[in-house]
Scaffold this active site. Structure first.
Site, PDB file in Angstrom:
ATOM      1  N   CYS A  66       0.802  -1.223   0.000  1.00 41.41           N
ATOM      2  CA  CYS A  66       0.000   0.000   0.000  1.00 41.41           C
ATOM      3  C   CYS A  66       0.835   1.274   0.000  1.00 41.41           C
ATOM      4  CB  CYS A  66      -0.961  -0.016   1.174  1.00 41.41           C
ATOM      5  SG  CYS A  66      -2.052  -1.448   1.093  1.00 41.41           S
ATOM      6  N   GLU A 108      -0.779   5.701  13.569  1.00 39.41           N
ATOM      7  CA  GLU A 108      -0.500   6.916  12.806  1.00 39.41           C
ATOM      8  C   GLU A 108      -0.740   8.166  13.667  1.00 39.41           C
ATOM      9  OE1 GLU A 108      -2.661   7.289   9.119  1.00 39.41           O
ATOM     10  OE2 GLU A 108      -1.206   8.707   8.303  1.00 39.41           O
ATOM     11  N   LYS A 151      -9.594   8.551   2.610  1.00 39.78           N
ATOM     12  CA  LYS A 151      -9.973   7.192   2.196  1.00 39.78           C
ATOM     13  C   LYS A 151     -11.455   6.911   2.445  1.00 39.78           C
ATOM     14  CE  LYS A 151      -5.519   4.905   1.939  1.00 39.78           C
ATOM     15  NZ  LYS A 151      -4.540   5.934   2.340  1.00 39.78           N
ATOM     16  N   HIS A 208      -2.446   8.429   5.959  1.00 38.75           N
ATOM     17  CA  HIS A 208      -2.699   7.103   5.383  1.00 38.75           C
ATOM     18  C   HIS A 208      -4.132   6.722   5.783  1.00 38.75           C
ATOM     19  CE1 HIS A 208      -1.898   3.283   3.649  1.00 38.75           C
ATOM     20  NE2 HIS A 208      -1.989   2.624   4.777  1.00 38.75           N
ATOM     21  N   PHE A 266       2.018  -3.192   4.069  1.00 38.03           N
ATOM     22  CA  PHE A 266       2.486  -4.470   4.604  1.00 38.03           C
ATOM     23  C   PHE A 266       4.013  -4.507   4.562  1.00 38.03           C
ATOM     24  CE2 PHE A 266      -1.199  -7.644   3.673  1.00 38.03           C
ATOM     25  CZ  PHE A 266      -1.958  -7.025   4.638  1.00 38.03           C
ATOM     26  N   HIS A 281      -9.593   2.670  -0.181  1.00 39.44           N
ATOM     27  CA  HIS A 281      -8.149   2.461  -0.123  1.00 39.44           C
ATOM     28  C   HIS A 281      -7.718   1.737  -1.392  1.00 39.44           C
ATOM     29  CE1 HIS A 281      -4.153   1.718   0.900  1.00 39.44           C
ATOM     30  NE2 HIS A 281      -4.278   0.943   1.967  1.00 39.44           N
TER      31      HIS A 281
END
Lengths: 91, 733
Positions: free
Chosen positions: B146, B286, B305, B275, B368, B310
């Site tokens: 991502c 975050e 998002k 994010h 990831f 996403h």
């Protein structure tokens, strides 16, 4: 150490070791010991792997934290959890 | 601030749920309404239906003949970004899905013709753009889950700053697929009713799709500058395969590195595009990272998002466009989807679209493997403030011409502090000795050759590719004698973790899309092995994974070299493939059949040239179309210095139709062109193994790829990897 006299516990121990690639014999898993965060080195990914396995093989969903805590307290607890919630089997 | 030229944004293009182009995304930001729906891209077999996704409506549902969804989404946004402006001479694209959506349908239908899988490879997305637009220079694909698009933008900026390109098309593209959707669902990370970032009741992400691209250049002369990409920062948590570090340690590092790169204090940032996936863990980590970086003076911030979903590897590209729109129009985007703020996060997002002066925007992308990337955009210095925002009415016309050939590489040579390889014969010594005995080293790497790379508990969940890569990384790390972990990790792999992909899809199909293994999904991303290397070596350094067919090793070397140019004291470069009996022959029909079928790879610990004796490795270039011939021509003046040209010819590659190879034949006597695959074996990353062997060859002055070894009086070899594009590196002592 064993105490895996319950056949469901023994079956779960076998699946646990196989699915997670644990480096020990199924009989060596202490049925009363916590599954997560203890000596087995099981983490969050393993837990999700077990959640999928349990739904697939026993038809029992574990989709919230409380159920997870109850189910993964130990192998004995998992067996009891499954017996309690498992859909009635034809046998 | 340094005196380096600014990286200017001169074009952008986007497609995502709810927006088919930049103008529509701008309208969506002003009037934010999420467009989440039941996916119509695949037939729903799940008994309870399917959770909502953020599906792009620019394409018709389902697969049509021709290119897969990712390719088509990418082309829509790329054409908008390039518009009628000058053509880019390089592409750096982030993608994690490639042609997987088409592959899933074909696999489930039992189709065994490799034709159905020809666009599976991640590389085919960027190649599709390069062929359509006529791009002559490097065509690079980054796959770090991502964070892919944001990492791609960092590589594009580094390419421009190193003078390796004049104009780069960069961003990301990903399509919806059953692999990613069900993978995240099995990880219990998909929201039940659309994602709610930063909400007290947030329950996961909404998987989306799309593409977002920028045109970046350091000397724009034809188009107005929309913004400046002033800083990028990469890091790796080296904490866990999927869970973020609970205190957001890696995110803090990446943000601080981006700020340092831009030469900005945290208080100079006016807006942060988070994010903000809406999963409990991400948003918490975050938020903690934001508090550490920005302390008491939090900038305006929001996750978009909840609006776009996403879009995975495309997210950083789409959010780059959003960041630039925010900057240009003084518009703070809302944190759509938020109902009840999670006050325990102690951050306060923008609740509704708000007009405000914005001078610098930071955008976060995490993935990831603990892979973190941050990019910073600033207002163009010379651009007068109320510059009308260009509205792109049409998409750039298809042009038959090709663009400029990029400038010659000025990258420095790097010294090999340690190298390793794995072939059917074992490690580097065994492979070298077999070649000296005139034996072939083709075949699959025996398990025993990589079994003891890491502790059993560390590798228990890992399949073949991560184990091969861990063994290579551990071997060079140990051999280098350095206690500190590498200061950059760059990995190349054409096909990624195939066994994990195969197992995940098999279980998914067998259960009617109900069950599969979360572990296999996590392992299936191309950068999963890279994350494992970082974990094993404890490296929070920049961590990149490239995937570009036979050029994967060359691109890993390029990424590692760019980080050394920008100050890293060492770079671990690894490239490898793992054969998978079902998928390899479908994806690589010529390469994965016959007696030469092989797997394995090689690794190098590279350090800046310190003048010590030893072997050097240097990335020389990559080209396609006119660029490939131009690359060969560059060697015309210097070829006498090379003892031989070592050529990797992929199986099925038609030499008769390769103008670069023809040009090489005009320049050189045939005796000095040495093809190595017949002896070394074949897989997409075999070029890395050839480079490891070449390194030893120049050290001892003798090359054992042919019947009788070739003497190397100049101790200098040119390594060319042929294929859809040409890649060149040199090895010398």
């Amino acid at each position: 150490m064993t105490g895996q006299t319950d056949p469901l516990v023994a079956e779960l121990a076998r699946k646990l070791v196989e699915t997670l690639g644990l480096d020990l014999k199924p009989e060596a898993v202490d049925p009363a010991a916590p599954l997560i965060g203890a000596g087995l080195g099981i983490d969050s990914i393993d837990t999700l792997e077990l959640v999928v396995l349990i739904e697939r093989d026993y038809g029992v969903k574990i989709d919230n934290r409380a159920a997870g805590v109850e189910a993964f307290a130990s192998l004995n607890a998992l067996a009891a959890f499954l017996r309690q919630r498992r859909p009635a089997s034809p046998a | 601030m340094s005196s380096r030229p600014p990286v200017c944004v001169t074009g952008m293009g986007v497609v995502c749920a709810g927006a088919n182009h930049v103008g529509e995304l701008r309208d969506l930001l002003a009037h934010p309404v999420a467009h989440f729906q039941t996916p119509t891209v695949w037939p729903i077999k799940h008994p309870s239906g399917e959770l909502p996704v953020a599906q792009a409506t620019a394409l018709e549902a389902g697969e049509v003949a021709g290119r897969p969804r990712t390719h088509r989404l990418a082309l829509l946004a790329a054409r908008e970004a390039v518009g009628t402006g000058p053509l880019p001479d390089a592409i750096v694209l982030g993608s994690s899905t490639g042609g997987i959506a088409a592959t899933e349908s074909a696999l489930e239908a039992g189709i065994t013709s490799p034709d159905a899988y020809r666009y599976h490879g991640l590389d085919t997305v960027a190649l599709h753009l390069a062929e359509t637009l006529g791009v002559c220079g490097p065509v690079i694909t980054i796959s770090t889950a991502c964070s892919s698009a944001a990492v791609a933008l960092s590589v594009a900026a580094a390419l421009l700053r190193a003078g390796l390109a004049r104009r780069v098309l960069s961003g990301g593209a990903d399509s919806l697929s059953r692999l990613t959707f069900h993978g995240f669902r099995q990880l219990q990370l998909v929201a039940a009713h659309g994602c709610m970032p930063l909400d007290a009741n947030r329950d996961g992400m909404t998987v989306g799709e799309g593409a977002g691209f920028l045109v970046l250049e350091t000397a724009p002369d034809e188009r107005p500058v929309l913004a400046v990409l002033s800083g990028t920062g990469l890091s790796c948590d080296a904490y866990h395969a999927t869970s973020p570090h609970p205190e957001g340690q890696g995110a803090v590092l990446a943000m601080r590195r981006a700020l340092a790169d831009a030469g900005l204090e945290p208080r100079a940032i006016s807006y942060v595009n988070l994010h903000g996936t809406g999963t409990p863990d991400n948003d918490q980590a975050e938020a903690r990272a934001m508090k550490q970086v920005f302390a008491d003076v939090q900038p305006a911030l929001s996750s978009t998002k909840g609006l776009t979903g996403h879009a995975l590897a495309a997210a950083g590209g789409i959010e780059a466009v959003i960041s630039i729109l925010a900057l240009r129009d003084g518009l703070l985007p809302a944190n759509t989807g938020l109902e009840t703020l999670d006050t325990s996060l102690e951050i306060s997002p923008v609740r509704a679209p708000t007009q405000a002066p914005i001078s610098a925007v930071l955008s976060n992308s995490f993935g990831f493997g603990g892979n973190n990337a941050c990019v910073i955009f600033e207002k163009a210095p010379s651009s007068p403030s109320p510059h009308p925002f260009p509205r792109y009415a049409g998409r750039g016309d298809l042009r038959a011409t090709t663009g400029d050939v990029p400038p010659a590489s000025g990258l420095p040579a790097l010294r090999i502090a340690a190298s390793a390889c794995l072939t059917a014969r074992g490690g580097l010594d065994e492979t070298w000795n077999a070649l000296l005995s005139r034996d072939s080293t083709a075949g699959l790497v025996p398990d025993a050759a990589f079994a003891r790379a890491a502790p059993a508990a560390f590798v228990r969940r890992l399949k073949r590719l991560p184990r091969l890569m861990l063994a290579l990384a551990q071997t060079v790390h140990t051999a280098s004698g350095r206690a500190a972990p590498p200061e950059a990790i760059a990995v190349g792999t054409a096909w990624g973790p195939l066994a994990e992909t195969q197992e995940f899809l098999r279980k998914l199909f067998e259960s009617g899309d109900q069950f599969s293994s979360p572990m296999d999904f996590i392992g299936s991303v191309h950068n999963a092995p890279t994350g494992q290397i970082a974990l094993l070596l404890g490296s929070q350094a920049p961590n990149l994974t490239s995937s570009a067919g036979e050029r994967s090793f060359s691109q890993a070397l390029l990424c590692g070299s760019l980080h050394i140019v920008s100050g890293a004291g060492s770079a671990l470069v690894v490239a490898a493939e793992a054969f998978e009996p079902r998928l390899s022959p479908l994806f690589d029909p010529e390469g994965a059949r016959g007696p030469l079928v092989s797997d394995g790879g090689a690794a190098f610990l590279l350090i800046p040239d310190d003048g010590d004796p030893g072997v050097r490795l240097r990335w020389l270039g990559e080209g396609g179309n006119d660029g490939a011939v131009a690359l060969v021509d560059r060697f015309a003046g210097v070829t006498p210095d090379y003892d031989a040209v070592v050529v990797g010819i992929p199986a099925g590659h038609d030499l008769a139709k390769d103008p670069a190879y023809a040009r090489l034949g005009q320049l050189l006597p045939s005796a000095s062109i040495v093809a190595y695959r017949d002896r070394l074996g074949q897989h997409a990353s075999i070029g890395a193994t050839a480079a490891a062997i070449a390194g030893r060859a120049v050290a001892v002055g003798m090359l054992p790829f042919t019947g009788a070894p070739i003497a190397l009086p100049h101790r200098r070899l040119l390594l060319l990897e042929l294929g859809p594009r040409l890649a060149a590196i040199e090895v010398f002592a």
